[in-house]
Design a protein around this motif. Structure first.
Motif, PDB file in Angstrom:
ATOM      1  N   ASP A   1       0.813  -1.232   0.000  1.00 16.83           N
ATOM      2  CA  ASP A   1       0.000   0.000   0.000  1.00 16.83           C
ATOM      3  C   ASP A   1       0.836   1.266   0.000  1.00 16.83           C
ATOM      4  O   ASP A   1       0.308   2.366  -0.143  1.00 16.83           O
ATOM      5  CB  ASP A   1      -0.890   0.055   1.259  1.00 16.83           C
ATOM      6  CG  ASP A   1      -1.869  -1.096   1.304  1.00 16.83           C
ATOM      7  OD1 ASP A   1      -2.165  -1.654   0.226  1.00 16.83           O
ATOM      8  OD2 ASP A   1      -2.321  -1.446   2.418  1.00 16.83           O
ATOM      9  N   VAL A   2       2.142   1.122   0.210  1.00 13.44           N
ATOM     10  CA  VAL A   2       2.998   2.308   0.352  1.00 13.44           C
ATOM     11  C   VAL A   2       3.193   3.004  -1.000  1.00 13.44           C
ATOM     12  O   VAL A   2       3.621   2.388  -1.970  1.00 13.44           O
ATOM     13  CB  VAL A   2       4.354   1.908   0.994  1.00 13.44           C
ATOM     14  CG1 VAL A   2       5.376   3.016   0.840  1.00 13.44           C
ATOM     15  CG2 VAL A   2       4.153   1.587   2.466  1.00 13.44           C
ATOM     16  N   SER A   3       2.831   4.283  -1.050  1.00 17.09           N
ATOM     17  CA  SER A   3       2.889   5.061  -2.291  1.00 17.09           C
ATOM     18  C   SER A   3       4.178   5.882  -2.353  1.00 17.09           C
ATOM     19  O   SER A   3       4.931   5.937  -1.383  1.00 17.09           O
ATOM     20  CB  SER A   3       1.712   6.028  -2.325  1.00 17.09           C
ATOM     21  OG  SER A   3       1.871   6.969  -1.281  1.00 17.09           O
ATOM     22  N   ALA A   4       4.379   6.532  -3.492  1.00 15.34           N
ATOM     23  CA  ALA A   4       5.543   7.407  -3.638  1.00 15.34           C
ATOM     24  C   ALA A   4       5.522   8.511  -2.583  1.00 15.34           C
ATOM     25  O   ALA A   4       6.568   8.890  -2.046  1.00 15.34           O
ATOM     26  CB  ALA A   4       5.578   8.000  -5.032  1.00 15.34           C
ATOM     27  N   THR A   5       4.340   9.003  -2.278  1.00 17.81           N
ATOM     28  CA  THR A   5       4.222  10.037  -1.231  1.00 17.81           C
ATOM     29  C   THR A   5       4.679   9.481   0.110  1.00 17.81           C
ATOM     30  O   THR A   5       5.365  10.161   0.877  1.00 17.81           O
ATOM     31  CB  THR A   5       2.740  10.486  -1.092  1.00 17.81           C
ATOM     32  OG1 THR A   5       2.223  10.660  -2.399  1.00 17.81           O
ATOM     33  CG2 THR A   5       2.606  11.747  -0.286  1.00 17.81           C
ATOM     34  N   ASP A   6       4.279   8.231   0.393  1.00 14.25           N
ATOM     35  CA  ASP A   6       4.699   7.610   1.654  1.00 14.25           C
ATOM     36  C   ASP A   6       6.223   7.495   1.726  1.00 14.25           C
ATOM     37  O   ASP A   6       6.812   7.714   2.780  1.00 14.25           O
ATOM     38  CB  ASP A   6       4.086   6.211   1.813  1.00 14.25           C
ATOM     39  CG  ASP A   6       2.566   6.252   1.899  1.00 14.25           C
ATOM     40  OD1 ASP A   6       2.047   7.193   2.507  1.00 14.25           O
ATOM     41  OD2 ASP A   6       1.916   5.345   1.344  1.00 14.25           O
ATOM     42  N   PHE A   7       6.860   7.146   0.606  1.00 15.23           N
ATOM     43  CA  PHE A   7       8.323   7.044   0.597  1.00 15.23           C
ATOM     44  C   PHE A   7       8.935   8.382   0.997  1.00 15.23           C
ATOM     45  O   PHE A   7       9.861   8.450   1.805  1.00 15.23           O
ATOM     46  CB  PHE A   7       8.850   6.651  -0.790  1.00 15.23           C
ATOM     47  CG  PHE A   7       8.703   5.186  -1.098  1.00 15.23           C
ATOM     48  CD1 PHE A   7       9.346   4.232  -0.337  1.00 15.23           C
ATOM     49  CD2 PHE A   7       7.927   4.772  -2.164  1.00 15.23           C
ATOM     50  CE1 PHE A   7       9.217   2.869  -0.620  1.00 15.23           C
ATOM     51  CE2 PHE A   7       7.784   3.417  -2.455  1.00 15.23           C
ATOM     52  CZ  PHE A   7       8.426   2.464  -1.684  1.00 15.23           C
ATOM     53  N   ASN A   8       8.383   9.461   0.443  1.00 12.34           N
ATOM     54  CA  ASN A   8       8.910  10.793   0.780  1.00 12.34           C
ATOM     55  C   ASN A   8       8.688  11.111   2.250  1.00 12.34           C
ATOM     56  O   ASN A   8       9.549  11.702   2.900  1.00 12.34           O
ATOM     57  CB  ASN A   8       8.246  11.870  -0.088  1.00 12.34           C
ATOM     58  CG  ASN A   8       8.774  11.822  -1.501  1.00 12.34           C
ATOM     59  OD1 ASN A   8       9.920  11.437  -1.719  1.00 12.34           O
ATOM     60  ND2 ASN A   8       7.946  12.191  -2.466  1.00 12.34           N
ATOM     61  N   GLU A   9       7.536  10.699   2.771  1.00  9.85           N
ATOM     62  CA  GLU A   9       7.250  10.964   4.186  1.00  9.85           C
ATOM     63  C   GLU A   9       8.189  10.178   5.099  1.00  9.85           C
ATOM     64  O   GLU A   9       8.641  10.691   6.118  1.00  9.85           O
ATOM     65  CB  GLU A   9       5.794  10.591   4.509  1.00  9.85           C
ATOM     66  CG  GLU A   9       4.835  11.672   4.053  1.00  9.85           C
ATOM     67  CD  GLU A   9       3.377  11.302   4.276  1.00  9.85           C
ATOM     68  OE1 GLU A   9       2.532  12.002   3.702  1.00  9.85           O
ATOM     69  OE2 GLU A   9       3.099  10.313   5.004  1.00  9.85           O
ATOM     70  N   ILE A  10       8.474   8.942   4.719  1.00 13.34           N
ATOM     71  CA  ILE A  10       9.392   8.109   5.509  1.00 13.34           C
ATOM     72  C   ILE A  10      10.765   8.790   5.565  1.00 13.34           C
ATOM     73  O   ILE A  10      11.377   8.921   6.629  1.00 13.34           O
ATOM     74  CB  ILE A  10       9.508   6.693   4.898  1.00 13.34           C
ATOM     75  CG1 ILE A  10       8.218   5.912   5.153  1.00 13.34           C
ATOM     76  CG2 ILE A  10      10.715   5.942   5.463  1.00 13.34           C
ATOM     77  CD1 ILE A  10       8.086   4.620   4.342  1.00 13.34           C
TER      78      ILE A  10
END
Ligand code: FMN
Length: 145
Positions: A23-32
């Protein structure tokens, strides 16, 4: 004699692989990445993160207590799973001292570096030994200039 009751002077490094939650999106990668950079600056942690849409490979280094505390958080973090420690070791000096969290993900420019450390097509950190994991991250970082 003064008793030393802090381990802040004992530096360690930990490298692990994990699988990204689908479920992890490109936005989530940036947030991580952002969360890692902000937290690490406050916690004397430095390191390097490399990822594609399926996997993470990360080295974190800092005071032993902080690294162990982070390990608990990482294991509980549902944005990834199946965390496998590849290497832990004590350090005399940090290897990623310039970065609260450096990072790289596959691009056209660094494709050859990923390929060099791949035994299958594509990046799979579970197949890397500690030396290769370190080599990959160092070369990716060097390539970034
Ligand atoms: C692949 C991955 C790498 C992460 N790297 C770090 C990191 O270097 N430092 C950190 O503090 N948190 C990192 N996190 C986030 C932690 O798992 C956890 O969510 C965070 O430390 C919680 O702290 P906070 O709620 O106080 O921000 C990472 C998470 C993932 C999925």
């Amino acid at each position: 004699m003064t008793s030393v009751n802090t381990d802040a002077h004992i530096l360690m490094s930990m490298t692990y692989a994990s699988r990204a939650n689908p479920d992890v999106s490109a936005t989530d990668f940036n947030e991580i990445l952002q969360q890692a950079q902000i937290n690490n600056a406050a916690n004397s942690i430095t390191g390097m993160l490399t990822f594609n849409k399926d996997y993470f490979l990360q080295t974190v280094e800092g005071p032993r207590a902080q690294i162990n505390r982070l390990l608990y958080s990482l294991i509980a973090d549902e944005r990834h799973y199946d965390l496998q420690v590849i290497e832990t070791r004590e350090l005399k000096h940090r290897e990623w001292s310039k970065w609260s969290m450096n990072y790289a993900s596959p691009t056209e420019e660094n494709a050859a570096v990923y390929l060099k450390y791949s035994t299958t097509n594509g990046f799979n950190p579970y197949l890397l030994n500690a030396d290769s994991a370190n080599g990959l991250m160092n070369e990716l970082s060097a390539q970034k200039g």
